[in-house]
Every structure is written in structure tokens, then in C-alpha cells.
Design a protein around this motif. Structure first.
Motif, PDB file in Angstrom:
ATOM      1  N   ASP A 217       3.291   6.172   2.327  1.00 57.04           N
ATOM      2  CA  ASP A 217       2.874   4.868   1.810  1.00 57.04           C
ATOM      3  C   ASP A 217       3.530   3.786   2.666  1.00 57.04           C
ATOM      4  O   ASP A 217       4.628   3.325   2.376  1.00 57.04           O
ATOM      5  CB  ASP A 217       3.273   4.730   0.336  1.00 57.04           C
ATOM      6  N   LEU A 218       2.854   3.383   3.720  1.00 53.74           N
ATOM      7  CA  LEU A 218       3.384   2.419   4.678  1.00 53.74           C
ATOM      8  C   LEU A 218       2.669   1.084   4.537  1.00 53.74           C
ATOM      9  O   LEU A 218       1.599   1.010   3.917  1.00 53.74           O
ATOM     10  CB  LEU A 218       3.212   2.959   6.102  1.00 53.74           C
ATOM     11  N   PRO A 219       3.237   0.015   5.087  1.00 52.80           N
ATOM     12  CA  PRO A 219       2.540  -1.275   5.072  1.00 52.80           C
ATOM     13  C   PRO A 219       1.157  -1.163   5.690  1.00 52.80           C
ATOM     14  O   PRO A 219       0.939  -0.349   6.603  1.00 52.80           O
ATOM     15  CB  PRO A 219       3.461  -2.177   5.918  1.00 52.80           C
ATOM     16  N   PRO A 220       0.202  -1.962   5.197  1.00 53.83           N
ATOM     17  CA  PRO A 220      -1.191  -1.833   5.681  1.00 53.83           C
ATOM     18  C   PRO A 220      -1.349  -1.946   7.189  1.00 53.83           C
ATOM     19  O   PRO A 220      -2.155  -1.230   7.783  1.00 53.83           O
ATOM     20  CB  PRO A 220      -1.902  -2.988   4.954  1.00 53.83           C
ATOM     21  N   ILE A 221      -0.580  -2.836   7.818  1.00 56.81           N
ATOM     22  CA  ILE A 221      -0.719  -3.001   9.266  1.00 56.81           C
ATOM     23  C   ILE A 221      -0.304  -1.731  10.000  1.00 56.81           C
ATOM     24  O   ILE A 221      -0.997  -1.244  10.901  1.00 56.81           O
ATOM     25  CB  ILE A 221       0.120  -4.206   9.749  1.00 56.81           C
ATOM     26  N   ILE A 222       0.846  -1.168   9.605  1.00 52.36           N
ATOM     27  CA  ILE A 222       1.325   0.051  10.249  1.00 52.36           C
ATOM     28  C   ILE A 222       0.386   1.212   9.949  1.00 52.36           C
ATOM     29  O   ILE A 222       0.080   2.030  10.834  1.00 52.36           O
ATOM     30  CB  ILE A 222       2.761   0.369   9.775  1.00 52.36           C
ATOM     31  N   HIS A 223      -0.080   1.288   8.705  1.00 50.76           N
ATOM     32  CA  HIS A 223      -0.997   2.364   8.341  1.00 50.76           C
ATOM     33  C   HIS A 223      -2.297   2.270   9.143  1.00 50.76           C
ATOM     34  O   HIS A 223      -2.838   3.281   9.594  1.00 50.76           O
ATOM     35  CB  HIS A 223      -1.290   2.299   6.842  1.00 50.76           C
TER      36      HIS A 223
END
Length: 283
Positions: A217-223
């Protein structure tokens, strides 16, 4: 012209064939003569995994195991699909494809001066080497499937298997999977003179690491960035499910056609990158 590559690939394929046959023989010898029946109809026994006495009327040596599926997706018939053999064979062929994918690096390391003296274009020469490797990859895939079928029918396990409705899409995906690894490794190592094997092995480690990161569960940008990188990761498309569920931990709505297209795209881009590097090499 391509005989040297044929000899190189034949040697690797021979060791793979011996290893596959040895594993199959080991399974055949160690599997015994008993029959295991998986009963998924008794959810009340979920609290205790126990082995019940032999069912009256069952074949001699049969054991009735009452155990709910825990973390493993099993179809409600307790049988395995034939496409599972293709998935296992595809993994073996992918490892083989990774090893032979360094074919241009092998030419680049100590043989380039001789290769440039061939009376053919550079692309034609590389294409002939590549066709030898692709044929060998498909041969290893077919051999592994045949060994698996021989083991299944030799042990009489065919009654525990079925032809699943996803067989043909899975078959196309599993054929494309080792070719994607071949193209990826070829693109990464075409201009390398040494350590091509280390690069090929590191590609597997990096692919698994990127796929694991995508499940967090990573930040949207990193994901989003990781998702974009994983589009060129063969493992992203190569997960197996006999029930037709979405691969890669439901990370995106991936249809079989999308998975096949992704793997073919990786193979095509990798081979194109390898040929582009090969044309620019200097002896």
C-alpha cells in the motif's frame, strides 16, 4: 553459420532435459501407490485438519483427507487442470530462455571479429542465431510438457485432472512467457562482453522485487510509477490461475489477451533493442 549457436544451445538443453527427467523420475518413485482424495464438501471440519479413516469401498491404500483450502485456490472438484502442466513447463522454459538469451553477448565476447567476417548482414546473422534459440526454447517447453504427461499417465493421475475452460488462453500465455524472458535478456545483454549471466540472473531478482513492491500500500504516485515499470516485467503477466481469476494479485483488470499482448510486446521490444545494439557494435 549458426552451427556454433546450435552446439551451445544443445549443450544447455541437454542438461535441462536431464534435470527435468530426473525430477520426474524422483516424483514417480517417491509418490508410492496410495491415492489421496481431497474432500472440500465438509466446511464444518475447518477448525481441525484431520485424516479420516479409509472410506468404505475406496481403493486399497486410499486416504480421505478433510482439509479446507488455506491460502491456495482449489477448484470445488478437488482436481487439477491440465493447464497447470503448461504453467510448470513454461517456468522451466523461461529459465532456459534466460540462459540462451545471452546469445549476442556470447558472440560479443571473443567471437565478434569472426562474426563480422561472415558474408551476411549483421541483422541476418543475429536473426539466424535467434531462430535457433527460439526453436530450442519451444523444444524445452514441449519436452517438459511431455514428461509431465508421462508422469501423470504413468501414475494414473489423469482421473484427478481435467481440461479447464481457460486452457487455450493459458497455453498461449505460457508459450509467450519464456519468449518474453528471452527477448528481455537479449535486450539487456546484447552489447555486454562479460557478466551477461549475472545480468540475466539479476533480471529475475529485480522482476520479483518490483512485483512484490507493487503489492504494498504505497502512495498513488509511487504505485503508479511501479505499475508503469512492471509493464515490462514478464512476471507481471505470467502468474497462473486455473479459475480464470485476474493474475498478479488482482492488480489490474488483466484479460488473457492483455497478458499475451504484454508478453509478446516485451519479447518484441527486447529483440528489437538487442538487434539495434548489435548493429552498432564494433569489433
Amino acid at each position: 553459420m549458426y552451427y556454433k549457436e546450435f552446439l551451445r544451445v544443445r549443450g544447455i538443453a541437454l542438461w535441462f532435459a536431464i534435470a527435468v527427467a530426473a525430477v520426474a523420475l524422483l516424483v514417480f518413485v517417491s509418490s508410492g501407490h496410495g491415492h489421496v482424495h481431497v474432500d472440500l464438501v465438509q466446511p464444518a471440519l475447518a477448525a481441525s485438519d484431520r485424516v479420516a479413516p479409509t472410506t468404505p469401498g475406496a481403493p486399497s491404500g486410499a486416504t480421505n483427507v478433510s482439509r479446507p483450502h488455506a491460502g491456495v485456490e482449489i477448484n470445488d472438484t478437488g482436481r487439477a487442470p491440465f493447464s497447470l502442466l503448461l504453467a510448470l513447463a513454461s517456468f522451466v522454459a523461461a529459465i532456459f530462455g534466460t540462459m540462451v538469451g545471452t546469445f549476442l553477448a556470447a558472440e560479443n565476447c571473443g567471437h565478434l571479429e569472426v562474426a563480422w567476417t561472415r558474408p551476411v548482414s549483421r541483422l541476418s546473422y543475429a536473426a539466424r542465431l535467434m531462430l535457433v534459440d527460439v526453436a530450442a526454447i519451444l523444444g524445452v517447453l514441449a519436452f517438459t510438457v511431455l514428461v509431465g504427461l508421462a508422469l501423470v499417465y504413468g501414475r494414473g493421475w489423469q482421473s484427478y485432472m481435467y481440461m479447464d475452460p481457460q486452457f487455450w488462453p493459458v497455453a498461449a500465455t505460457e508459450i509467450a512467457f519464456p519468449l518474453a524472458w528471452f527477448g528481455l535478456v537479449a535486450g539487456l545483454t546484447a552489447s555486454v562482453r562479460t557478466k551477461a549471466g549475472a545480468i540475466a540472473g539479476s533480471a529475475w531478482v529485480a522482476s520479483m522485487f518490483l512485483l512484490i513492491l507493487l503489492s504494498f500500500d504505497l502512495p498513488p504516485i509511487i504505485h503508479g510509477l511501479l505499475a508503469a515499470i512492471n509493464y515490462v516485467n514478464p512476471l507481471f503477466y505470467g502468474s497462473y490461475s486455473s479459475s480464470g481469476s485476474e493474475p498478479a494479485r488482482h492488480l489490474l483488470n488483466m484479460t488473457p489477451a492483455f497478458a499475451i499482448g504484454g508478453l509478446v510486446g516485451i519479447a518484441t521490444l527486447g529483440i528489437a533493442a538487442a538487434l539495434a545494439q548489435w548493429r552498432r557494435l564494433e569489433a
